[in-house]
Design an enzyme around this catalytic site. Structure first.
Site, mmCIF file in Angstrom:
data_model
loop_
_atom_site.group_PDB
_atom_site.id
_atom_site.type_symbol
_atom_site.label_atom_id
_atom_site.label_comp_id
_atom_site.label_asym_id
_atom_site.label_seq_id
_atom_site.Cartn_x
_atom_site.Cartn_y
_atom_site.Cartn_z
ATOM 1 N N GLU A 321 25.729 28.805 6.708
ATOM 2 C CA GLU A 321 25.023 28.936 7.985
ATOM 3 C C GLU A 321 25.780 28.204 9.095
ATOM 4 O O GLU A 321 25.408 27.097 9.486
ATOM 5 C CB GLU A 321 23.591 28.400 7.880
ATOM 6 C CG GLU A 321 22.677 29.257 7.037
ATOM 7 C CD GLU A 321 21.226 28.791 7.102
ATOM 8 O OE1 GLU A 321 20.971 27.686 7.603
ATOM 9 O OE2 GLU A 321 20.350 29.557 6.653
ATOM 10 N N GLU A 413 20.125 34.994 1.814
ATOM 11 C CA GLU A 413 19.072 33.983 1.729
ATOM 12 C C GLU A 413 17.902 34.385 2.617
ATOM 13 O O GLU A 413 18.094 34.756 3.773
ATOM 14 C CB GLU A 413 19.628 32.636 2.180
ATOM 15 C CG GLU A 413 18.639 31.497 2.170
ATOM 16 C CD GLU A 413 19.321 30.216 2.657
ATOM 17 O OE1 GLU A 413 20.462 29.924 2.198
ATOM 18 O OE2 GLU A 413 18.745 29.520 3.501
#
Length: 494
Positions: A321, A413
């Site tokens: 991320e 995710e």
């Protein structure tokens, strides 16, 4: 990944949940909670030092609705101090001069920050959110030693990242080429994957949608990904893959490069024997600029890709991320790391994180156009999108539907809760998301294959200490939903 990044992100909030809260000394709780002063000097051990943590005073009234939550977290803090002391006793004489700081005190500091933030968040649900000074009270010392001096760090300027770590020594590959996957398994059915157009395709160029689970941080729940749980995913859930979340910081790879690389290699081997696909996740979050960890990434992916060069079931997610960094910075990092992987596995599928916590830039005021206009210059590339169903709804689904027309996407995710990884599950929004992904044949993996206290954990607490992983009896509400969704096509928490 979220509409506003002024607070925790999904996986950032998750790594702080159960399994990573740690010993904070707490006194003076406003509602008179009966909490011991856990941070006071611990009894000395003749064979090893003990942890000494600052006291934290909660000088505000805790709402009645949050007392149990606060009490639970306070108890966990005491447990974490005890665990740190046990680790000190069991590792006497091990490692180099920085072992205690890197392997015990450093990770404990991160866990303490997370724990204080969790208490603040709990109180803030029904009252003004307090500032308990998480940063200032996060550093523990060893009894009989002065408080360590914490070096001042400066965030790297855009496109000028600081090299925070040095690459560890390369581990020679030891894995032979893998044998054929067992008949009927996901890998046996689909073989070597590739990107065709905007979709992930099997060896026959047929678009496929992989569905599976993401682990939590391998250092936080070390017993939850094993041969038994992976077999349950394959046989009881009919899942296609496991994502191995290998954190870089917070007691992860940078603390023990050899150990964590070996851990990932071993889990890939277990999944390979079962005919499952594996996404190897280089889980960066803080710092958000992946170039800061580029040296570690190069060596890690050299080792992993060399060890599994003969296998067709491994996908590489090179930056979980990214945040606080431009798309240009992310792309330049990707174009440095991808050749490392491709030297060992030229046809591998590589998944590249996107700006704003893998939100296609949405969480930082951008969108997919920056990637469309300046893509990574390699074949077999996919781009990451993450969502949390209780926080991200129709507006983001519309962007994903639009972006999927031009970009190969993989949802490595997601969660059924808010981006904090906790709270009530929103199964209506989750179903809307998964229906969209099904229509677009976009693969997904849910966070997380763990048995923590938060609602994102699919296993009930204590499950990972045993050997039973099949059936619904070991699953939480979110676990029952995702098993049902993968197994039957219709998600149900019942």
């Amino acid at each position: 990944m979220v509409s506003s990044r002024s607070t925790r992100s999904g996986s950032r909030a998750r790594r702080w949940q159960a399994g990573m809260v740690a010993g904070i000394a707490v006194i003076g709780v406003g509602v008179g909670l009966g909490v011991a002063a856990a941070g006071e000097t611990q009894p000395a051990d003749r064979a090893a030092p003990t942890v000494n943590c600052p006291k934290v005073t909660i000088g505000v009234t805790v709402p009645a609705q949050q007392r149990a939550d606060v009490q639970r977290n306070l108890a966990l803090l005491d447990e974490q101090v005890a665990e740190a002391n046990a680790r000190l006793r069991s590792t006497v004489g091990q490692g180099g001069p920085n072992f205690v700081q890197n392997a015990i005190l450093g990770p404990l500091r991160d866990k303490r920050i997370a724990a204080i933030n969790r208490i603040e968040t709990a109180i803030g649900r029904n009252a003004a959110k307090p500032d308990l000074n998480a940063e200032g009270l996060s550093t523990c010392t060893l009894n009989g030693t002065p408080a360590p001096t914490t070096p001042t760090t400066t965030a790297p300027a855009p496109n000028k990242p600081t090299k925070a770590t040095t690459a560890p020594t390369t581990i020679p590959p030891t894995r032979p080429a893998a044998s054929e996957a067992p008949a009927g398994t996901p890998v046996a059915r689909n073989g070597r994957l590739k990107v065709c157009g905007t979709q992930l395709c099997n060896e026959n160029n047929t678009p496929v949608q992989l569905r599976g689970m993401s682990s939590h941080g391998l250092q936080f729940f070390p017993n939850c990904v094993n041969a038994g749980s992976l077999a349950a995913l394959r046989d009881d859930w009919k899942a296609d893959f496991i994502r191995l979340s290998m954190y870089v910081q917070e007691g992860g790879l940078e603390t023990d490069p050899v150990g964590f690389t070996a851990k990932v290699n071993g889990l890939v081997d277990q999944a390979t024997k079962l005919g499952l696909y594996v996404i190897v996740d280089f889980h960066i979050l803080t710092p958000g600029d992946p170039r800061v960890n580029a040296n570690l990434a190069e060596t890690f992916f050299q080792n992993i890709s060399a060890a599994h060069a003969g296998q067709d079931n491994v996908l590489y997610e090179i930056a979980n991320e990214p945040n606080g960094v431009s798309w240009d910075g992310i792309r330049s990092y990707a174009e440095k790391i991808i050749p490392v992987i491709r030297r060992n596995k030229p046809d591998s599928v590589v998944i590249v994180g996107t700006r704003g916590f893998s939100s296609l830039g949405l969480s930082e005021g951008s969108d997919e156009s920056e990637i469309v206009n300046d893509p990574v210059k390699f074949d077999n590339i996919m781009y990451t999108f993450h969502f949390y169903a209780a926080s991200h709804r129709e507006d983001r689904r519309a962007v994903v539907a639009r972006a999927a027309k031009k970009l190969p996407l993989f949802v490595t995710e997601f969660g059924t809760q808010t981006f904090t990884g906790d709270g009530a599950n929103d199964f209506a929004s989750t179903t809307a998301w998964l229906d969209l992904l099904k229509s677009l044949k976009i693969g997904y993996g849910m966070w997380s294959l763990s048995d923590g206290r938060e609602s994102n954990s699919v296993f009930k607490q204590g499950t990972c200490g045993g050997t039973q992983f099949t059936g619904t009896g070991v699953l939480t509400e979110s676990g029952r939903y995702i098993r049902s969704r993968i197994l039957t096509g219709t998600g149900s928490p019942n």
